[in-house]
Design a protein around this motif. Sequence first.
Motif, short mmCIF file in Angstrom:
data_model
loop_
_atom_site.label_atom_id
_atom_site.label_comp_id
_atom_site.label_asym_id
_atom_site.label_seq_id
_atom_site.Cartn_x
_atom_site.Cartn_y
_atom_site.Cartn_z
N MET A 1 -7.73 13.82 -20.62
CA MET A 1 -8.39 13.10 -21.71
C MET A 1 -8.99 14.08 -22.73
O MET A 1 -8.42 14.36 -23.76
N ASP B 1 -14.17 15.81 -19.61
CA ASP B 1 -13.86 14.92 -18.50
C ASP B 1 -12.76 15.46 -17.59
O ASP B 1 -12.05 14.71 -16.94
N ASP C 1 -13.20 1.48 -16.43
CA ASP C 1 -13.46 2.84 -16.91
C ASP C 1 -13.35 2.90 -18.43
O ASP C 1 -12.78 2.01 -19.06
N TYR D 1 -11.69 5.32 -19.93
CA TYR D 1 -10.42 5.98 -20.27
C TYR D 1 -9.25 5.33 -19.51
O TYR D 1 -9.46 4.72 -18.46
N VAL E 1 -7.48 7.51 -14.25
CA VAL E 1 -8.36 8.46 -13.60
C VAL E 1 -7.70 8.96 -12.32
O VAL E 1 -6.96 8.21 -11.68
N ARG F 1 -8.99 1.66 -16.77
CA ARG F 1 -9.41 1.05 -18.04
C ARG F 1 -9.20 -0.46 -18.03
O ARG F 1 -9.90 -1.20 -18.71
N SER G 1 -9.99 12.49 -16.02
CA SER G 1 -9.48 11.32 -16.76
C SER G 1 -8.27 11.70 -17.60
O SER G 1 -8.17 12.83 -18.08
N SER H 1 -9.33 3.73 -25.29
CA SER H 1 -10.46 4.50 -24.77
C SER H 1 -11.74 4.21 -25.55
O SER H 1 -11.71 4.00 -26.76
#
Length: 334
Positions: A143, A147, A181, A183, A186, A228, A249, A261
């Motif tokens: 990401m 992160d 989440d 993003y 993960v 997400r 992420s 995101s």
Amino acid sequence: MALVEVQTVATPAVPRIKPIIRDVLVESRPNIPIKFNAISHLAYVNRPTVLTMKDLGLPEDLGISPVAVSQPFPLFTEEAIRIMRTEVFTKEVWDNCLQSTAFAKCQIRGHCPKYAPFMYNAWTDPKTLSIISDIAGIDLIPMIDIDIGNLNISVEDEGHDKDRVVNQSDDDVPITNWHYDSYPFVCVVMMSDASKMVGGETALRNGSGEIIKVRGPQMGSAVILQGRCISHQALAALGGGERITMITSFRPRDPMVRDTSVLTSIRPISNPSDLYFQWAQYRLEVLRARLAVMLQELEEQHRAQRPTDVSRIKQFLQLQEEWIAATNKEIVVV
Ligand SMILES: [Fe+2]
């Protein structure tokens, strides 16, 4: 062994955990950089079983991939985990990267790449990314640097009754609320010896509202989740002493792929200057790449003397207006 079992999550109770003791930290990491080597530091063997969005009774186009969650699979060798731990268990990392909130008492964030080059290289290595992408069912890249390798750390209270720990197996103790989440994807890696741990699963809510539990990974192993768009919560693990998970992420590599995101859960635990630089950089890079793709498409169309696809241009511009608005909205000046 079955990947999932359907159970109802019991009434919440708070496990007694405390942050790891700072006295055990060394001053700084040994000044001997160790290069990440995909051949010797990756423990990956076979593609694990996955649960798809369809398996969960969720719409297949809800996210960016048909894959919802993976079964735990070996990713990093014990040696790789040991080196990563050496990098982050230093006073300079804890002085500069510790975040403590009501949501998570003890997180280490933002140590990559400055304080943890091996960990950073492990997560950005093309072989690691190809493994993650293959399992996730879509080409993914990390990401933003902040992160990469986020650490969630807990240590059981010394006064914890051992019998209670053993008998904890039938209790599902959430350590997070139900959430999505910020993003798209993960990857969670276990950094502790989890062989004596009870619990530690991820609970997911399927399309019918039932709870599906995916078991937690062992040391060096990982679970991939499209967090997400899937409502989930982490369940407490007891009986293992310290529990450290490393969370990285991911977002789609292809700039043209949808990316919803946000920074909702990221903002309170990040240095604003670092976060907003990395956020703006990634969002503008994606925008620049999209503009380049669209411009090329338009020019080719024109050179070929085809009629201009006006509705395509308008749809593209609308999406980019939304992209810029979303980018701006997430940058909150206090
Ligand atoms: Fe999550």
